[in-house]
Design a protein around this motif. Structure first.
Motif, PDB file in Angstrom:
ATOM      1  N   LEU A  25       0.939  -1.108  -0.073  1.00  0.00           N
ATOM      2  CA  LEU A  25      -0.052   0.148   0.133  1.00  0.00           C
ATOM      3  C   LEU A  25       0.866   1.379   0.115  1.00  0.00           C
ATOM      4  CD1 LEU A  25      -2.895   1.177   0.256  1.00  0.00           C
ATOM      5  CD2 LEU A  25      -2.415   1.052   2.718  1.00  0.00           C
ATOM      6  N   LEU A  26       1.965   1.219   0.785  1.00  0.00           N
ATOM      7  CA  LEU A  26       2.686   2.554   0.925  1.00  0.00           C
ATOM      8  C   LEU A  26       3.691   2.668  -0.331  1.00  0.00           C
ATOM      9  CD1 LEU A  26       3.308   2.754   4.742  1.00  0.00           C
ATOM     10  CD2 LEU A  26       1.779   4.283   3.540  1.00  0.00           C
ATOM     11  N   ALA A  27       4.035   1.455  -0.732  1.00  0.00           N
ATOM     12  CA  ALA A  27       4.817   1.562  -1.959  1.00  0.00           C
ATOM     13  C   ALA A  27       4.278   2.135  -3.110  1.00  0.00           C
ATOM     14  CB  ALA A  27       5.408   0.110  -2.250  1.00  0.00           C
ATOM     15  N   GLU A  28       2.946   2.106  -3.027  1.00  0.00           N
ATOM     16  CA  GLU A  28       2.037   2.751  -3.966  1.00  0.00           C
ATOM     17  C   GLU A  28       1.739   4.056  -3.787  1.00  0.00           C
ATOM     18  OE1 GLU A  28      -1.017   0.002  -4.916  1.00  0.00           O
ATOM     19  OE2 GLU A  28       0.199  -1.473  -5.651  1.00  0.00           O
ATOM     20  N   GLY A  29       2.277   4.806  -2.655  1.00  0.00           N
ATOM     21  CA  GLY A  29       1.799   5.882  -2.127  1.00  0.00           C
ATOM     22  C   GLY A  29       0.427   5.994  -1.515  1.00  0.00           C
ATOM     23  N   GLY A  30       0.046   5.013  -1.218  1.00  0.00           N
ATOM     24  CA  GLY A  30      -1.260   4.853  -0.422  1.00  0.00           C
ATOM     25  C   GLY A  30      -2.691   4.317  -1.487  1.00  0.00           C
TER      26      GLY A  30
END
Length: 664
Positions: free
Chosen positions: A68-73
């Motif tokens: 999720l955070l690798a995709e910026g949320g």
């Protein structure tokens, strides 16, 4: 009734003292336990932070979180929904997601606000970004209702070793609510409440309750803590807080302590207050107090009738003594007195009996002097030596003459080797005095004048009923003189010459009064040094007085050779050795021996032989001469005549007490 009052007062004082002591002990115990609260809270806080960081770290390590955070949320809605799932799983009040720069992606408590806000300056965000490790801190929320939370953060990492990459930060805020307050309260053994500082930065702290136990559930608690503790923002920041302080909540009194809660940057965001109720600590004492009051009431009910019975039993002998006192005051010395028993009434009865015995002895002594006067013996003419043609000494004041422009000479009382004593009227005071002057031949040299000075100086230091008082000292018409109390009566020498020996009762009264006079002389630091019958005057009222201090010395001068009268001199006086009060008691022993037997223990025609007998011979027991003497009296006289001072009574008061035990 008095006993009942005493019981009530005693029980009341006992309860009051016990209550006061118990309250002091309770306060001290509470104080000691409250002083341990900061350490207890620090341990609880550290364990909470560690546990919360572990929970958040577990969320950060989930593959879904990393993706999720690798995709910026993954978009606002996806980020918000996922964060809500995290919050439910963690039991957190809010969850925050941050990118690698510390900018806010989403927060569950404000889904449409603060997006993109930079949190990189906040410790619980900057530490995971810069150090790639977990962090925790307390945060305060006041804009949407006061709240105090413990926030825990963890970096979301992907890869391992040198290939490890930061995808962002996940944080969770856990409210310091009632449940957390109960945890702290159970740990501290009292009431507890979390307070948030709702004041603006730099202002006086305004503490508001955000989580509490039942005892502290009071809307005014925050204001009360702020007011009673006197806490400032600087004190909160330093942890320098007054403890303990008094606190009142929901009608109960507490002793409380306040532990500051700081943010990650050290700002005071709130506090934890812990209190102990004083009434709980005193519960056991209240039970004891109720028991004491119950027992006291029972004793009071029983004591009222008993006190009346006791009072009647006590009042009966007291009433008899009161009647006896009135009769004794009227001169009836044969009035019956109650038998002396135990307690205060018995002591009073014994005291009355002693007083009556003393009055009887004194009455017989008065009668003895009256009989002497009735036989035509004039006690004011004490064996005056041959005189001039006018009946007075060849030198000195003349009968009817006004001496020293003050003293009207009325008669000659007596004369000795150093001078004469006259009866005179002091016109200034309008009372009779005795006027003692030195013969001119004696006054021409220093010894006679010094002896006169010594006699008046020593005599003036003593004021006692059994010692003749000295008044004035001066010089007139070429002679030295001093005035003293005029005593109308007979010398003991005259009584002995007339009677031979005295009856037991009046003689015992004289002996006791001589002891009391000697006691006054000795307390003034003086040794009389010439105690003999001629120097004891018995007044017509039955009072015996010591006189003639011509050879007396101050106690500090003891050791100087004394003058004196050989038949009455102590062994140490004969030797010229050191003398003290016990030397006078030896002379008193000789005097008593003569009064009770009619002769002296040592007698001879040669004065030097008499002095040798004092040094070497054992005195006879007076009972061999007078078998009817009480044994205690005879033993007391023999003790006074001991050759060694240490074997005699120690003081005149001791001798008086021995004589008081003699029954006539």
């Amino acid at each position: 009734m008095g006993a009942a009052v005493v019981i009530v007062v005693t029980v009341g004082l006992s309860v009051a003292l016990a209550s006061g002591k118990a309250e002091g002990v309770a306060r001290e115990r509470i104080r000691d336990e409250l002083l341990r609260v900061p350490a207890l809270f620090a341990g609880w806080r550290d364990s909470q932070m560690s546990a919360r960081r572990g929970q958040v770290r577990a969320v950060a390590e989930q593959p879904g979180t990393k993706a999720l955070l690798a995709e910026g949320g993954g978009g606002p809605e996806t980020a918000h929904d996922t964060s809500l799932e995290f919050a439910r799983a963690l039991g957190a009040g809010a969850v925050f997601l941050f990118d690698t720069q510390g900018r806010l992606i989403v927060r569950t408590d404000r889904p449409r606000e603060e997006g993109g806000r930079d949190f990189s300056g906040v410790s619980w965000v900057s530490v995971p970004i810069s150090r790639l490790t977990e962090a925790s801190a307390f945060i305060a929320e006041v804009s949407r209702g006061p709240a105090l939370s413990l926030v825990a953060s963890a970096p979301v990492l992907q890869g391992a070793g040198t290939e490890r990459v930061l995808n962002g930060v996940v944080s969770a805020a856990f409210r310091m609510d009632d449940e957390r307050a109960h945890e702290v309260g159970r740990l501290a053994g009292g009431e507890a409440a979390f307070l948030v500082n709702a004041a603006a930065r730099g202002a006086v702290p305004r503490l508001e309750v955000v989580g509490t136990t039942e005892g502290f559930r009071d809307p005014a608690l925050g204001r009360e803590v702020s007011a009673q503790s006197g806490t400032t923002e600087a004190q909160l920041a330093r942890g320098d807080l007054p403890s303990p302080f008094a606190l009142r909540a929901r009608g109960r009194d507490y002793l409380a302590t306040l532990v500051p809660i700081l943010s990650g940057s050290g700002e005071p965001v709130g506090g934890m207050v812990v209190g102990r109720a004083k009434d709980e600590e005193l519960a056991a004492m209240r039970e004891i107090r109720r028991s004491l009051l119950g027992v006291g009431a029972l004793i009071l009910l029983l004591s009222v009738p008993l006190s009346f019975a006791f009072a009647r039993a006590l009042a009966r002998p007291i009433q008899q003594l009161a009647i006896g006192a009135e009769e004794i005051g009227r001169g009836n010395l044969d009035v019956p007195l109650p038998r002396a028993g135990r307690g205060e009434a018995g002591a009073l009865a014994r005291a009355f009996e002693v007083m009556r015995r003393e009055l009887r002895e004194k009455a017989q002594l008065e009668q003895l002097v009256a009989d002497l006067r009735g036989r035509g013996v004039d006690p004011t003419l004490r064996g005056v030596p041959p005189t001039g043609t006018d009946g007075l000494p060849s030198s000195g004041p003349v009968l009817g003459h006004l001496f020293a422009q003050r003293y009207e000479i009325r008669g000659l009382v007596g004369r000795g080797g150093m001078g004469a004593v006259y009866r005179a009227l002091d016109r200034e005071l309008d009372e009779e005095v005795a006027l003692k002057v030195l013969e001119k031949s004696a006054g021409e040299g220093a010894p006679g004048e010094q002896q006169l000075r010594r006699e008046i100086k020593l005599a003036r230091t003593i004021t006692h009923a059994n010692v003749v008082r000295a008044y004035d000292f001066g010089e007139a018409e070429g002679v030295r003189f001093f005035t003293m109390e005029y005593v109308a009566g007979a010398t003991l020498r005259e009584l002995l010459d007339e009677e031979g020996r005295l009856a037991l009762t009046p003689a015992l009264q004289i002996a006791k009064q001589v002891c009391r006079g000697l006691g006054a002389v000795h307390r003034a630091g003086i040794v009389h040094g010439d105690l003999k019958p001629a120097n004891i005057v018995v007044m017509t009222g039955g009072i015996a007085k010591l006189t003639d201090f011509g050879v007396a010395r101050a106690r500090r001068q003891a050791g100087t050779p004394f003058a004196g009268t050989p038949p009455y001199m102590s062994p140490e006086q004969v030797r010229g050795a050191e003398m003290d009060e016990r030397s006078d008691l030896y002379s008193a022993g000789v005097l008593m021996f003569e009064m009770f037997t009619g002769r002296r223990p040592f007698d001879a025609g040669d004065p030097f032989e008499v002095m040798r007998l004092h040094l070497e011979e054992v005195p006879p027991n007076p009972r061999t001469l007078q078998p009817t003497l009480p044994e205690l009296l005879a033993d007391t006289i023999v003790a006074c005549l001991a050759k060694a001072k240490a074997d005699r009574p120690a003081t005149a008061a001791d001798l008086d007490r021995l004589l008081m035990r003699v029954r006539t």
